[in-house]
Design a protein around this motif. Structure first.
Motif, short mmCIF file in Angstrom:
data_model
loop_
_atom_site.label_atom_id
_atom_site.label_comp_id
_atom_site.label_asym_id
_atom_site.label_seq_id
_atom_site.Cartn_x
_atom_site.Cartn_y
_atom_site.Cartn_z
N UNK A 174 -34.40 -31.27 -19.26
CA UNK A 174 -33.63 -30.26 -19.99
C UNK A 174 -32.16 -30.29 -19.55
N UNK A 213 -29.81 -21.40 -15.93
CA UNK A 213 -30.96 -21.36 -16.84
C UNK A 213 -32.16 -20.66 -16.20
N UNK A 214 -32.37 -20.92 -14.93
CA UNK A 214 -33.52 -20.30 -14.25
C UNK A 214 -33.27 -18.81 -14.02
N UNK A 249 -29.48 -23.56 -12.22
CA UNK A 249 -29.71 -22.22 -11.70
C UNK A 249 -29.41 -21.15 -12.76
N UNK A 272 -25.81 -25.41 -13.71
CA UNK A 272 -26.45 -25.15 -15.00
C UNK A 272 -27.94 -24.88 -14.82
N UNK A 285 -30.07 -32.92 -17.70
CA UNK A 285 -30.02 -34.24 -17.06
C UNK A 285 -28.85 -34.35 -16.08
N UNK A 307 -39.51 -31.55 -15.85
CA UNK A 307 -39.07 -30.81 -17.03
C UNK A 307 -37.64 -30.32 -16.87
N UNK A 308 -37.32 -29.78 -15.71
CA UNK A 308 -35.98 -29.24 -15.51
C UNK A 308 -34.94 -30.35 -15.61
N UNK A 368 -48.36 -31.06 -7.44
CA UNK A 368 -48.31 -31.49 -8.83
C UNK A 368 -47.45 -30.56 -9.67
N UNK A 369 -47.70 -29.26 -9.57
CA UNK A 369 -46.94 -28.30 -10.37
C UNK A 369 -45.45 -28.34 -10.01
N UNK A 370 -45.15 -28.52 -8.75
CA UNK A 370 -43.74 -28.55 -8.34
C UNK A 370 -43.08 -29.83 -8.87
N UNK A 371 -43.82 -30.92 -8.88
CA UNK A 371 -43.27 -32.16 -9.43
C UNK A 371 -43.14 -32.07 -10.96
N UNK A 372 -44.11 -31.44 -11.61
CA UNK A 372 -44.00 -31.22 -13.07
C UNK A 372 -42.77 -30.40 -13.42
N UNK A 373 -42.52 -29.37 -12.62
CA UNK A 373 -41.35 -28.52 -12.85
C UNK A 373 -40.05 -29.34 -12.74
#
Lengths: 149, 149, 149
Positions: free
Chosen positions: A70, A106-107, A104, A102, A72, A66-67, A58-63
């Motif tokens: 931000x 940002x991360x 990477x 882009x 597209x 969102x990414x 779930x958390x990996x899919x949420x990430x």
């Protein structure tokens, strides 16, 4: 003081595939013989990232959601504009991966430094070392550098 | 070469509480006896971050505004969907903290490596080592690893 | 074990100027005499970032576009509100750089740890060490700490 560097390759299965590298890091620490010191995990690429977080689908899919919101995929990237681009062109074909560069940047997640105690990385209960593929999949090279006593 | 690892606990007061760890890092460096080398600051969690920036209430509040705009609390997080989730479930109750996992993954801010000279971290004039709580507050564990001569 | 720290200054030409520090890092590694070990690149500022990515004008321009979309210049920043602010005020004048503090906190990109082999940083084919100025330009100080055998 001991100091040991090891390199290994993996090929993620698809874009946004996650690979759990925790056990690979553990093994590199064991193989180095270091019991107290630190480890560096380093990714030799510009379009995939190393993260330290929980392995939970779930958390990996949420990430990912969102990414991608931000940064597209379907907007203009100068990096992918072959009318304009002049630098670092590949002979064969050039990947359309401006979005992944882009992402990477940002991360900012190319390396991590992790203390080592009793021969183990000092991860907290839920922490895992994760590689996330941001581009079309290809072979990726990860370096572990371990040193200490 | 000296090499020293120390661990300590703090409990932030609330979500988005900031804790200044600069003096704790300075003390860990002094206690290690290292005068020239480097220090690693490492956070053992998946929903709070270590940042190096200025301690100024306005900038910290601006950061919160932007981070919450980019990763809103009030959208769907698969991590928090107990109908769907199967991994890493806690017996007692599971925190609704999908947003905090995503925030930390975007920040990628679990460790920092800081050169040490003359027994001090080589921070610039405005740099401080800051922990920011992204989840509901609970006890957090920070590791400092210092080594050098 | 060798351990060497070097510091140098650069002045980016304008906001969002990029400076390629790869050759400076290479030189610092050569000068240290370290052939196998690691290097830390550290930026002593709160409004400019170190990134590891490709030097390609398109990708760097794409990154700027996205970062400015996520953290706009023309919104309210409490850091820049002289009616409200009380901390860390400069005598002469205070820069309007709240946006740049927030950008760096989101990037979390103040230090990188890079393994060293055969006297070279273990960069992948496209990786370069880049400084990106997020504020109005001024003199910036970068530290390289190299250690190993």
């Amino acid at each position: 003081m001991k100091s040991e560097t090891s390199t290994f390759q993996i090929t993620p299965s698809e874009r946004f595939a996650w690979v759990d590298l925790t056990d690979d890091l553990r093994r590199a620490i064991k193989d180095s013989g270091v019991t107290n010191g630190m480890a560096v995990a380093y990714c030799r690429h510009t379009t995939c990232a190393l993260l330290i977080n929980e392995w939970e689908d779930g958390a990996m899919s949420d990430f990912r959601q969102r990414l991608e919101a931000i940064v597209p995929d379907d907007i203009y990237y100068a990096h992918d504009d072959m009318e304009r681009r002049t630098q670092n062109l590949q002979e064969s074909h050039e990947r359309q991966n401006g979005h992944a560069h882009v992402k990477l940047m940002l991360l900012g997640a190319t390396s991590h430094s992790i203390p080592v105690a009793a021969g183990e990385p000092m991860f907290g209960r839920w922490q895992r070392l994760l590689l996330v593929e941001l581009d079309e999949p290809k072979e990726r090279e990860i370096v572990f550098h371990v040193f200490g006593e």
